[in-house]
Motif scaffolding. Sequence first.
Motif, PDB file in Angstrom:
ATOM      1  N   UNK A 299       0.815  -1.209   0.000  1.00 16.00           N
ATOM      2  CA  UNK A 299       0.000   0.000   0.000  1.00 16.00           C
ATOM      3  C   UNK A 299       0.852   1.264   0.000  1.00 16.00           C
ATOM      4  N   UNK A 300       0.226   2.369  -0.414  1.00 22.25           N
ATOM      5  CA  UNK A 300       0.881   3.672  -0.342  1.00 22.25           C
ATOM      6  C   UNK A 300      -0.187   4.751  -0.275  1.00 22.25           C
ATOM      7  N   UNK A 301       0.221   5.941   0.135  1.00 22.14           N
ATOM      8  CA  UNK A 301      -0.660   7.092   0.206  1.00 22.14           C
ATOM      9  C   UNK A 301      -0.281   8.097  -0.878  1.00 22.14           C
ATOM     10  N   UNK A 302      -1.170   9.051  -1.116  1.00 20.50           N
ATOM     11  CA  UNK A 302      -0.923  10.073  -2.125  1.00 20.50           C
ATOM     12  C   UNK A 302       0.346  10.857  -1.816  1.00 20.50           C
ATOM     13  N   UNK A 303       0.521  11.239  -0.556  1.00 17.17           N
ATOM     14  CA  UNK A 303       1.700  12.029  -0.210  1.00 17.17           C
ATOM     15  C   UNK A 303       2.984  11.257  -0.486  1.00 17.17           C
ATOM     16  N   UNK A 304       2.952   9.947  -0.271  1.00 20.42           N
ATOM     17  CA  UNK A 304       4.131   9.129  -0.567  1.00 20.42           C
ATOM     18  C   UNK A 304       4.399   9.095  -2.065  1.00 20.42           C
ATOM     19  N   UNK A 305       3.341   8.957  -2.854  1.00 16.64           N
ATOM     20  CA  UNK A 305       3.509   8.960  -4.307  1.00 16.64           C
ATOM     21  C   UNK A 305       4.083  10.296  -4.775  1.00 16.64           C
ATOM     22  N   UNK A 306       3.604  11.392  -4.202  1.00 16.51           N
ATOM     23  CA  UNK A 306       4.108  12.715  -4.594  1.00 16.51           C
ATOM     24  C   UNK A 306       5.584  12.861  -4.247  1.00 16.51           C
TER      25      UNK A 306
END
Length: 792
Positions: A299-306
Amino acid sequence: MDSFVQPALPAHDTDDVGLPAELTRFIGREAELAEIQDALHRERLVTLMGAGGVGKTRLALRTARRMRERCPDGVYFVELSELRDPELLANAVAAVVELPEQSERAARTPLEALIAYFGTRRLLLVLDTCEHLVDACAVFAQSVLRYCPQVRILATSRQPLDAPGERVLQVMPLPVIDPDDDARPGAEPSDAMLLFAERAAAVVRGFGLTDANRGLVARLCHRLDGIPLAIELAAVRLRALSLEQLLSRLDHRFRLLSGGSRGVLPRHQTLRTAIDWSHGLCTEQEQLLWVRLSVFAGEFELTAAEEVCSGPKLPPEEILECLIGLVDKAIVLRLDDEGDGSDARYRMLDTIREYGRERLAESGAELEYRTRHRDHCLALAEEFDARWLTRDQVVWLRRAWRERASLRSALEFCCTEPREATAGLRLAAALWGLWLGTGRTVEGLYWLERLLPLCPEPHPARVTALRVAGHLSLMSGAHGRGLELTERAEDAAHEGGGRVDAAYVVFNRGLAHTLAGEVDWALERLKDARERFAGLGEQGGEAWMLGTMCGAHVCAGEYDKTLATCEETRPVLEPLGERWVQGWVGWIQGCALWGLGRHEESATVLRSALTMCLEINHAQGIAFSLDTLGWIAAAEGRHERAAALLGAADRLWERFHDPRLGIPAMHRAHAEATATTRGALGDRCHEELYAAGAALSLQEAVDRAVGESHPPGTKTGAKRAPGHGGWAALTVREREIAALVAEGLSNRRIAEQLSISKRTVDSHVEHIMGKLGYASRTQIATLAVAQSTADR
């Protein structure tokens, strides 16, 4: 403290039997399901083999649900797609069946522990996605099936395990029909068409099969060879394209890839085509994001992707729009909300992620983005470390648990990439709260001891890693190894360690003395550590140290001092708002009150501790609290309740290498309560009630303990009932061992003769001495000989 109850931090929703919940309707496959069930009735190892995306997992899950009645001891689903290290396969299975990982002190490997646990249990293991661990899965299956006659294994893989006795069933795509035949009035739609219509209706309101679109849908499914993943990807595109446009684009992609290798299976080519086609539907920026997101495992979050994926041609402010596009195309999945107010989370299917990883490698940018992902994981771990013993503990423990696949991926990167070992040590050490909080002390030690040899030169990160490894070893029950690592940390500290590391080294020594029952030595070092932590402003360390001081007093039976020390912890613990140390202190306070005969107060404190521990699945705190409530019930003559609570506690302790942390006083209290209850109820009644308690789930056991304490009219504060003395106080196994002691056998020889571990014999001998008040084996032998003479 070397084992654990799996925390309630799931990667996905589960149904009432612990299997991943089916979020969409299962369509067709009745013939295959019947064949798989028949094979499992006849064989003990069945492998569903087929290409990625063909539906192996769904078939396995549906079969598992249908096998529940034939597997009364459980049906367990073990997802292996996120596991990369074959050495951790048995650990992954142990986590799912809620069996603890074994410490280095344990005589058994994780695989041996599983085999012992499974025994003659009738259960089904589903090992999902075995292809990247095929050799390890084959060895695992062969070993388990050889020694556990009632266990069956259903595996899914892209290739056979090639294990003895394996039955391989080829999973084919869904049946498709000739589109012209489907155009006939009244023709039954194929399962592939039904699947497409079901998924399309989820994205286009009111979509259904009609006379006008049946031909188009039939041709689409036919061109996709009935592969479920390809069909679902196509259905999602109806958000933006018509059926005609889908068909035209699909035709183009098929022609583009028609010149592929003849040696590759057609269904594999078709899946590759489907993924390539989906990739081609993306904008250039969406393609970049897809490829870069492949560094995330799980899993990942949007902030991590950014943070990780922004770069050339993809600025941070455009990540969100691209991510929405990937979600719309079913390349990225948006997971259900956890209900805790956290940000939305996402993941890619493993097949999709592998496709992106290949393209990332081809681009020459893999090292750059894996390094950025490592940096992200390190920052997350260090933030978790800072919040571990604070009021943010629950939220951050859950977040770190959800990120575990990526954290492991980053640790693996540090282990295999040159010059990354130091960062790996920082990462693994910063996660010490995760290893402790979830009971994964052995895994934490695995990473630290793998990384330490790669960073032999003096460095502050090495000092921290050594003292964390020492602490984890002590809490896993490997006390000798823990002291050795602590000594190495102390030596290394002279070469570059900080004051925090020095304080923890002193704390480790105090903890070691506490666990060994050397209370005076423990308190001397713990007080030293407290002064150091206070001087450094390390409230978390001071809190954990205070909790350990409480434990040192209760282990010594100094109950008044225990209560005074517990009160002393309040000004430190309550402002922190954490749960883990407070859970320990809650049990310790309840245990001290029990020791003083203040049973009603003890039960009140223990109920509160149970509720707190359950919030983070603090299994040892729960087990100790259940145990102590059982002792109270036994002392008050409430033997039915005592038997059930003791059974529930022992069921939890089975999951740990060292029950009751190996504390002699706790073993004696448990043995006395058990003997009292058994004597009052009789063997048969006691065993029935004990077994009923052991059968309770964790939640049910806590509900039972919290929901009832003292019924109306019960007198509280009663003195504990005296235990039976002499031979009658011993269990059947203890009498057997006592007789072998009388024959002059060592504990190791006794273990060999009874086919149990030496540590189990050590524990039994200690219990015998505790029950009888003996100080030597000679006294045990004398009693056993006298009893043998009397029996004649």
